[in-house]
Design an enzyme around this catalytic site. Structure first.
Site, PDB file in Angstrom:
ATOM      1  N   GLU A  78       0.790  -1.136  -0.166  1.00 56.04           N
ATOM      2  CA  GLU A  78      -0.082   0.101   0.141  1.00 56.04           C
ATOM      3  C   GLU A  78       0.748   1.128   0.070  1.00 56.04           C
ATOM      4  OE1 GLU A  78      -2.903  -0.540  -0.737  1.00 56.04           O
ATOM      5  OE2 GLU A  78      -3.312  -2.578  -0.098  1.00 56.04           O
ATOM      6  N   HIS A  81       2.117   2.313  -3.242  1.00 58.81           N
ATOM      7  CA  HIS A  81       0.788   2.983  -4.327  1.00 58.81           C
ATOM      8  C   HIS A  81       1.263   4.420  -4.138  1.00 58.81           C
ATOM      9  CE1 HIS A  81      -1.372  -0.102  -6.224  1.00 58.81           C
ATOM     10  NE2 HIS A  81      -1.710  -0.793  -4.947  1.00 58.81           N
TER      11      HIS A  81
END
Length: 208
Positions: A78, A81
């Site tokens: 994550e 990202h």
């Protein structure tokens, strides 16, 4: 810049060191791709009662218990990202692999850096891809499928092998710097990699 994890009290013993680990991963990505994209803001995560993470810009939603020490798969994915997905966003969901393939490959890159080549190989070899679905296409927004995640990561891994480490990472960094703050398509990524490598990559990209 603040780095914080909002966690459930019952997970404190598991996740109390998460921010320190997250900073290590962040510094690695900054060295590899370019500075953390939102340095004038923050990086937070917030635990929620779901089995999925979501990379909201500067404030990722994380399943409770998944931050751990900040250096495990979900948190690494994550966080990646923020570079690939939030700072650069595909122009259409047909090119979602530019988000998910990159974030998945970043899991392996972190393993390689932190724990060595054997852990890296273990991570990559675990990416089973049973689908024949193309990486780019009208079904590429199927988040439950393996194509844009694992197959997308495999495409990057194979491209790294073809170009060599120095050229591959120079190309990825150039791609990030050129398209950060904007949208990109697979053709944009391919064009940058061709420019940096001096190789024609149309056949490689068309194959996958």
């Amino acid at each position: 810049m603040p780095i914080r994890h909002a966690i459930y009290p019952e997970n404190l013993s598991l996740e109390a060191t998460g921010a320190a680990g997250t900073l290590q991963v962040m510094n690695f990505f900054a060295d590899r791709f370019g500075e953390y994209p939102f340095l004038d803001e923050k990086y937070y995560t917030a635990s929620h009662n779901s089995g999925a993470g979501m990379e909201h810009q500067t404030a990722t939603s994380m399943p409770g218990g998944d931050v751990q020490d900040g250096m495990q798969r979900r948190n690494v994915h994550e966080l990646a990202h923020q570079w690939f997905g939030d700072k650069i966003t595909p122009l259409t969901f047909d090119h979602l692999w530019l988000n998910e393939g990159f974030a998945t490959y970043c899991e392996a890159l972190w393993d390689e850096y932190k724990w060595g080549r054997y852990q890296f190989w273990s991570r990559v070899n675990g990416w089973s891809v049973s689908t024949t679905q193309a990486v780019v296409g009208p079904n590429s927004d199927n988040f439950s499928g393996a194509a844009v995640y694992r197959k997308g990561a495999w495409v990057l891994h194979m491209l790294r092998r073809q170009l060599g480490d120095s050229v591959f990472f120079q190309g990825v960094r150039t791609y990030y710097n050129r398209y950060r703050g904007s949208n990109a398509l697979t053709e944009d990524f391919r064009n940058v990699m061709e420019e940096v490598s001096g190789q024609k990559l149309e056949t490689f990209f068309r194959q996958w």
